[in-house]
Design a protein around this motif. Structure first.
Motif, PDB file in Angstrom:
ATOM      1  N   PRO A   8      -6.156  13.782  50.015  1.00 27.98           N
ATOM      2  CA  PRO A   8      -7.445  13.955  50.678  1.00 27.98           C
ATOM      3  C   PRO A   8      -7.480  15.156  51.617  1.00 27.98           C
ATOM      4  CG  PRO A   8      -6.312  12.006  51.509  1.00 27.98           C
ATOM      5  CD  PRO A   8      -5.472  12.560  50.417  1.00 27.98           C
TER       6      PRO A   8
ATOM      7  N   LYS B 190     -15.703  11.276  53.735  1.00 28.72           N
ATOM      8  CA  LYS B 190     -16.268  10.503  52.632  1.00 28.72           C
ATOM      9  C   LYS B 190     -17.632  11.056  52.264  1.00 28.72           C
ATOM     10  CE  LYS B 190     -14.020   6.052  52.821  1.00 28.72           C
ATOM     11  NZ  LYS B 190     -14.238   4.612  52.705  1.00 28.72           N
TER      12      LYS B 190
ATOM     13  N   VAL C  97     -13.443   9.226  49.137  1.00 30.07           N
ATOM     14  CA  VAL C  97     -12.714  10.122  50.026  1.00 30.07           C
ATOM     15  C   VAL C  97     -12.655  11.480  49.343  1.00 30.07           C
ATOM     16  CG1 VAL C  97     -10.504  10.579  51.156  1.00 30.07           C
ATOM     17  CG2 VAL C  97     -11.388   8.251  51.054  1.00 30.07           C
TER      18      VAL C  97
END
Length: 187
Positions: A35, A49, A55
């Motif tokens: 991420p 998000k 994510v």
């Protein structure tokens, strides 16, 4: 007629330190990339998000033509825009969730996003800190507690007292807009 586009970044997520994020599978299903995140402290990061709850990865941000810094700012803007004329938080006494022997404080309820989202940017954390300083008028100091990086408790207590009671939780204070973590042991 002009159509207002919804920002691609919905909100930020408060998460454990960066190396833990990379190994815990926080990325979207089927994604081979870790991420995208901004470090908030030695121990915590803000993940991003989208409106579907996915994510976002650095690849996702690149497709949106956003830097990580821009995504972070959009997430803060989005959270603050949800407040209307004044800042309001829905709360209940923290003893309902933490037990009758817990320090005096409040549990913050999340509406669209987990309450710990307020810890993910200096602007949002400042709003949270100032609000609860006025509401609780602390005799000790404001201590922020989360056991799962989603829930949020704001306590009028001393850090060692909270740390002793909640050994596995993130025990935080406000430091110039960033969460200062009081971790009893390294994980």
């Amino acid at each position: 007629m002009t159509v207002a586009l919804r920002p691609a970044v919905s909100h930020a997520v408060f998460a454990p330190r960066a190396h833990a994020v990379k190994t815990r599978g926080w990325a979207s299903q089927g994604s081979s990339s870790s991420p995208a995140y901004i470090s908030l402290s030695r121990d915590h990061v803000a993940l991003f998000k989208d409106h579907a709850g996915n994510v976002l990865t650095p690849i996702d941000l690149g497709r949106m033509r956003l830097s990580t810094q821009q995504a972070w700012e959009l997430a803060a803007d989005s959270l603050l825009a949800e407040q209307t004329d004044r800042i309001e938080f829905t709360v209940r006494n923290s003893c309902f969730a933490l037990g009758v022997h817990s320090p005096y404080g409040l549990e913050v309820k999340g509406d669209k996003h987990p309450p710990a989202t307020w810890l993910t940017h200096p602007r949002t954390f400042k709003v949270l800190h100032e609000h609860f300083t006025q509401v609780l008028e602390p005799q000790n100091e404001l201590v922020f507690l989360t056991r799962d990086h989603q829930e949020l408790f704001v306590l009028d207590a001393c850090v060692p007292e909270v740390r002793a009671m909640f050994k596995d939780a993130a025990v935080l204070t406000y430091s110039l807009g960033f969460p200062l973590n009081y971790n009893a042991s390294k994980r």
